[in-house]
Scaffold this motif. Structure first.
Motif, PDB file in Angstrom:
ATOM      1  N   MET A   1     -10.223  -4.245   2.617  1.00  0.00           N
ATOM      2  CA  MET A   1      -9.226  -3.555   1.813  1.00  0.00           C
ATOM      3  C   MET A   1      -9.768  -2.191   1.410  1.00  0.00           C
ATOM      4  O   MET A   1     -10.883  -2.070   0.908  1.00  0.00           O
ATOM      5  N   GLU A  25      -5.212   0.701  -1.717  1.00  0.00           N
ATOM      6  CA  GLU A  25      -4.174   1.162  -0.795  1.00  0.00           C
ATOM      7  C   GLU A  25      -3.083   0.130  -0.527  1.00  0.00           C
ATOM      8  O   GLU A  25      -1.997   0.461  -0.090  1.00  0.00           O
ATOM      9  N   GLN A  26      -3.359  -1.129  -0.806  1.00  0.00           N
ATOM     10  CA  GLN A  26      -2.394  -2.176  -0.459  1.00  0.00           C
ATOM     11  C   GLN A  26      -1.249  -2.323  -1.469  1.00  0.00           C
ATOM     12  O   GLN A  26      -0.081  -2.344  -1.082  1.00  0.00           O
TER      13      GLN A  26
END
Length: 275
Positions: A1, A25-26
């Motif tokens: 991640m 970023e997710q």
């Protein structure tokens, strides 16, 4: 991640505001952390890594604390500080957040929710200050006395970092040199005492019951059972007046929940946001 950490200051409303931006970023969810009186983003050091596993996290040093500016001309009212945080988020192109405030930061969170419910869609209040009146007139008038800031400095020195931490932490074994230095460091600069003098005269009273009852934003209140600074009775009253709220009480905990019980606080935050 993919994660990244960005630390910076921006001049907002005429004062430099220091913030730390922990990007993940997710997820699309962004959390804003607001600390308490005489504190800084340092107080969230144990909570931030846990939150960053699932969220973007922005931790702000509220003026005049931490690494933010300590201007004597800035208006240190809670409303102006709340508007400054709002402007900071707008400058970062952030339009939706969950705001988490500890102690004084909880009251500023409520100000933000009251001013911009479209921006702060949920609020989490950790031992939030509430129902405090404005400083009494003699103290406000005294703040205009030349060198009054030296009296403020003397008061803080006399109380001492260790004593103050013992008042906010239930388990005193948690108090170590790292913690003591982290809370003492911002007060090694002389300008902080001048800014605090200005804050004495600028700080308005906390949100009135009438305003609290108008807030419809979902609020989670997390309280330490043995909070000496903002007693649990305040949390219960606040829960009754915030129409869409829930109170969670942590056993064997004091006022400084982000330091004392980060894992439990993190779990309650996740459940509140994702449910």
């Amino acid at each position: 991640m993919n994660r990244s950490i960005f630390k910076d200051s921006r001049n907002i409303n005429g004062i430099d505001v220091y913030y730390e931006y922990y990007r993940n970023e997710q997820p699309k969810e962004t959390i804003v952390l607001l600390h308490g009186f005489l504190s800084s983003t340092f107080s969230f050091r144990r909570l931030i890594p846990l939150l960053n596993e699932d969220f973007n996290v922005i931790s702000v040093d509220l003026p005049p604390f931490g690494k933010s500016g300590k201007s004597y001309s800035f208006i240190y009212s809670y409303k102006n500080i709340a508007q400054t945080v709002i402007s900071l988020l707008e400058s970062l192109d952030i339009s939706k957040v969950t705001v988490i405030g500890h102690s004084m930061g909880g009251q500023i969170s409520l100000k933000i929710v009251s001013l911009r419910p479209d921006l702060a869609q949920k609020a989490i209040l950790l031992c939030s200050s509430a129902y405090l009146k404005r400083s009494k007139l003699p103290l406000i008038l005294s703040s205009y006395i030349p060198y009054f800031h030296l009296y403020v400095k003397l008061w803080l020195i006399r109380s001492g970092v260790r004593y103050n931490l013992q008042q906010v932490v239930y388990d005193h074994s948690l108090i170590d040199e790292e913690m003591m230095y982290g809370y003492m460091k911002p007060f090694l600069e002389e300008d902080i005492f001048k800014a605090l003098t200005r804050m004495i005269r600028d700080r308005e009273g906390d949100l009135h019951s009438t305003a609290l009852k108008k807030i419809e934003t979902p609020c989670l209140l997390i309280w330490g059972e043995h909070d000496k600074v903002v007693p649990l009775t305040v949390g219960k009253r606040l829960t009754n007046e915030l129409k869409n709220s829930k109170l969670v009480v942590l056993k064997n905990a004091g006022h400084l929940l982000p330091e004392e019980r980060p894992e439990e606080v993190h779990q309650h935050i996740k459940e509140f946001i994702f449910n």
